[in-house]
Motif scaffolding. Structure first.
Motif, short mmCIF file in Angstrom:
data_model
loop_
_atom_site.label_atom_id
_atom_site.label_comp_id
_atom_site.label_asym_id
_atom_site.label_seq_id
_atom_site.Cartn_x
_atom_site.Cartn_y
_atom_site.Cartn_z
N TYR A 222 15.36 67.52 66.35
CA TYR A 222 15.09 66.16 66.78
C TYR A 222 14.80 66.14 68.27
N GLY A 223 14.07 65.12 68.68
CA GLY A 223 13.77 65.00 70.10
C GLY A 223 14.97 64.56 70.90
N LEU A 224 15.71 63.58 70.35
CA LEU A 224 16.79 62.95 71.11
C LEU A 224 17.97 62.63 70.21
N THR A 225 19.17 62.76 70.75
CA THR A 225 20.34 62.17 70.11
C THR A 225 21.24 61.60 71.19
N THR A 226 22.07 60.65 70.78
CA THR A 226 23.07 60.05 71.67
C THR A 226 24.37 59.96 70.88
N SER A 286 30.75 62.25 71.14
CA SER A 286 30.14 63.09 72.17
C SER A 286 30.18 64.57 71.79
N GLY A 287 31.20 64.99 71.04
CA GLY A 287 31.29 66.38 70.61
C GLY A 287 30.14 66.77 69.69
N LYS A 288 29.82 65.91 68.73
CA LYS A 288 28.70 66.19 67.82
C LYS A 288 27.39 66.22 68.58
N MET A 289 27.26 65.31 69.54
CA MET A 289 26.04 65.27 70.35
C MET A 289 25.87 66.58 71.12
N ARG A 290 26.95 67.04 71.74
CA ARG A 290 26.89 68.30 72.50
C ARG A 290 26.56 69.48 71.61
N LEU A 292 24.86 69.59 68.82
CA LEU A 292 23.44 69.60 68.44
C LEU A 292 22.58 70.19 69.55
N PHE A 293 22.93 69.86 70.78
CA PHE A 293 22.17 70.36 71.92
C PHE A 293 22.37 71.86 72.10
N LEU A 294 23.61 72.32 71.94
CA LEU A 294 23.92 73.73 72.16
C LEU A 294 23.43 74.63 71.03
N THR A 295 23.19 74.04 69.86
CA THR A 295 22.75 74.85 68.71
C THR A 295 21.27 74.67 68.39
N ASP A 296 20.51 74.24 69.38
CA ASP A 296 19.05 74.17 69.26
C ASP A 296 18.55 73.15 68.24
N GLY A 309 25.74 71.86 83.89
CA GLY A 309 26.25 73.19 84.19
C GLY A 309 27.05 73.79 83.05
N MET A 310 27.86 72.97 82.38
CA MET A 310 28.69 73.50 81.30
C MET A 310 27.86 73.90 80.09
N PHE A 311 26.78 73.16 79.82
CA PHE A 311 25.86 73.58 78.76
C PHE A 311 25.30 74.96 79.08
#
Length: 485
Positions: A222-226, A286-290, A292-296, A309-311
């Motif tokens: 996906y392009g975006l999540t919040t 916020s955990g699910k959002m993070r 998704l970002f960290l797992t491409d 920085g933490m990402f």
């Protein structure tokens, strides 16, 4: 809400304590503690004779904290012991987890006593309205540590002044801000330019959805999540709309519930309809959002500058050769070219009026604001998170995983410099916050406002309700509940 009689019950309880103490030794508990050594960030010893020292009660503090402390229950216990080693103060840091308001407010209303509480400004305002906080101006002025502009810049104190012009909180850390955070490596792979307007953002997010930047050949990106409406201010900026309350001609308005916000809600509905917006955004935390970002799985999220920085650090620790690169972006420009970015509410220590030992509480706050406290709040625990050999500081594997964040990843104190500098991408993100970030105004009634906003905004963003109708219903319900004027 707290019980209406709380203020009076606290006063009665405090008066009783003072009377009992006076009857026993002819002085208040704070006067009795005058022999204690001032806080200096070092283990403190009681003053007076040897006999008095032996008879002195050990210094103990009961606190409630949100994010300060260890990353696991086991490390949290080590954190408390490290505080005692460094200060001589035995601390119990209760860490309720979840929504702190749900644990703290009932605890205080039932008469439980804490020496120190870590809160954000909205919660401080709620406690202030209930009359249960101790003003701290005199204590701040009397402290050579806290009144030092190298520790806390003079112009920052205005953030923690409340309705009566007094200060009831002392900073636990430097608070950053929120922004759109992008997979910069995907931007570079797809030769995309950094977006400036809402339309630019749409084109970038659409490319993430359609051009398979993660390279797995699956239609699961996906392009975006919040995490619901958290934190869509970076896109509301594109319409010149600011979150929270905004005063206009002396009246309270909520811009998210006005016609000005309609184009942004429609923009989200377009993303949702085209499959660019994660379909689970409305129920994400916020955990699910993070994750998704960290797992491409997604190319952009809306989060804190520190998490840029933490990402990056999280992925680097797993794979030093990773191409993953997170970057904080400037929010969308408004019609007049103006940018509206959220700066986070100040995070502070407060002392309740019925605190058993406010003097020792201030000693702890002073410690937390000095180099030793800064090291503990960032790097963590010596021997656990970092080691020192021949003057050189090195992070352990545990320390690397903890990303130099034990509740205070960034500090005001210019007398101390983090030996490892900042995590990748944080400096640039912080510069955006300092340039564009402003505080939002919420207050004790904001949770009621949020319920109304969430109900209709999320429907509008999912295309279940026309955006114009959604903001009209928000306005009607906010007026009916007397939450706007």
């Amino acid at each position: 809400m707290l019980k209406k009689g709380l203020k009076s019950s606290l006063a009665v309880a405090l008066s009783s304590i003072l009377l009992l103490t006076a009857a026993a030794c002819g002085s208040t508990s704070e006067e009795k503690a005058e022999g204690s050594a001032p806080a200096s960030g070092s283990p403190s010893t009681a003053g007076g004779s040897t006999a008095e020292t032996k008879a002195a009660k050990p210094k103990e503090l009961r606190m409630m904290v949100g994010v300060i402390g260890g990353k696991t229950p086991e490390e949290h216990t080590l954190f408390e012991k490290e505080v005692e080693r460094l200060t001589g103060i035995k601390v119990k840091m209760e860490k309720p987890g979840g929504n702190m308001n749900d644990k703290l407010l009932p605890a205080i209303s039932s008469g439980e006593k804490y020496d120190l509480i870590q809160v954000d400004k909205p919660l401080m305002e709620i406690l202030f309205d209930q009359g249960v906080l101790m003003p701290l101006d005199d204590k701040i002025r009397a402290s050579s540590v806290l009144s030092d502009p190298a520790v806390f810049p003079a112009n920052e104190w205005k953030q923690v002044k409340l309705k009566d012009g007094k200060r009831y909180g002392i900073f636990t850390k430097f608070q950053g801000g929120t922004m759109p955070t992008v997979r910069q490596d995907w931007m570079e792979k797809l030769s995309l330019k950094e977006p400036k307007t809402l339309d630019d953002y749409y084109q970038v997010l659409k490319a993430f959805k359609e051009k398979d930047p993660d390279g797995n050949g699956k239609d699961d990106t996906y392009g975006l999540t919040t995490a619901g409406l958290y934190e869509i201010q970076g896109f509301m900026s594109g319409a010149g709309v600011k979150a929270g309350y905004v005063m206009k001609e002396g009246k309270r308005t909520v811009p998210y519930a006005t016609e000005a916000a309609v184009p942004v809600f429609e923009w989200f509905a377009k993303l949702y309809k085209e499959g660019i917006l994660d379909p689970n955004f409305a129920t994400n935390d916020s955990g699910k959002m993070r994750d998704l970002f960290l797992t491409d799985r997604v190319g952009m999220v809306t989060y804190w500058d520190a998490w840029v920085g933490m990402f990056n650090n999280t992925r680097l620790q797993k794979d030093p050769a990773t191409t993953f690169k997170a970057k904080g972006l400037t929010p969308a420009e408004g019609p007049d070219g103006k940018i509206i970015m959220r700066r986070g509410d100040p995070n502070v220590w407060v002392i309740p009026v019925n605190a058993p030992d406010p003097k020792t509480a201030m000693e702890f706050i002073e410690f937390w604001s000095t180099e030793k406290g800064n090291v503990l709040g960032t790097l963590g625990i010596e021997g656990q998170d970092y080691t020192v050999k021949d003057g050189k500081v090195e992070l352990t594997q545990t320390g690397k995983e903890h990303s130099m964040d034990h509740g205070s990843p960034f500090v005001y104190n210019t007398k101390w410099k983090n030996p490892f500098g900042l995590l990748p991408g944080v400096k640039e993100a912080q510069e955006l916050v300092l340039k564009h970030g402003t505080l939002e105004t919420t207050g004790s009634s904001w949770k009621e406002v949020e319920k109304i906003l969430n109900n209709y905004a999320l429907q509008a963003m999912q295309g279940k309700l026309p955006a114009a109708e959604a903001v009209k219903k928000m306005d009607q319900e906010l007026r009916a509940a007397k939450l706007i004027d």
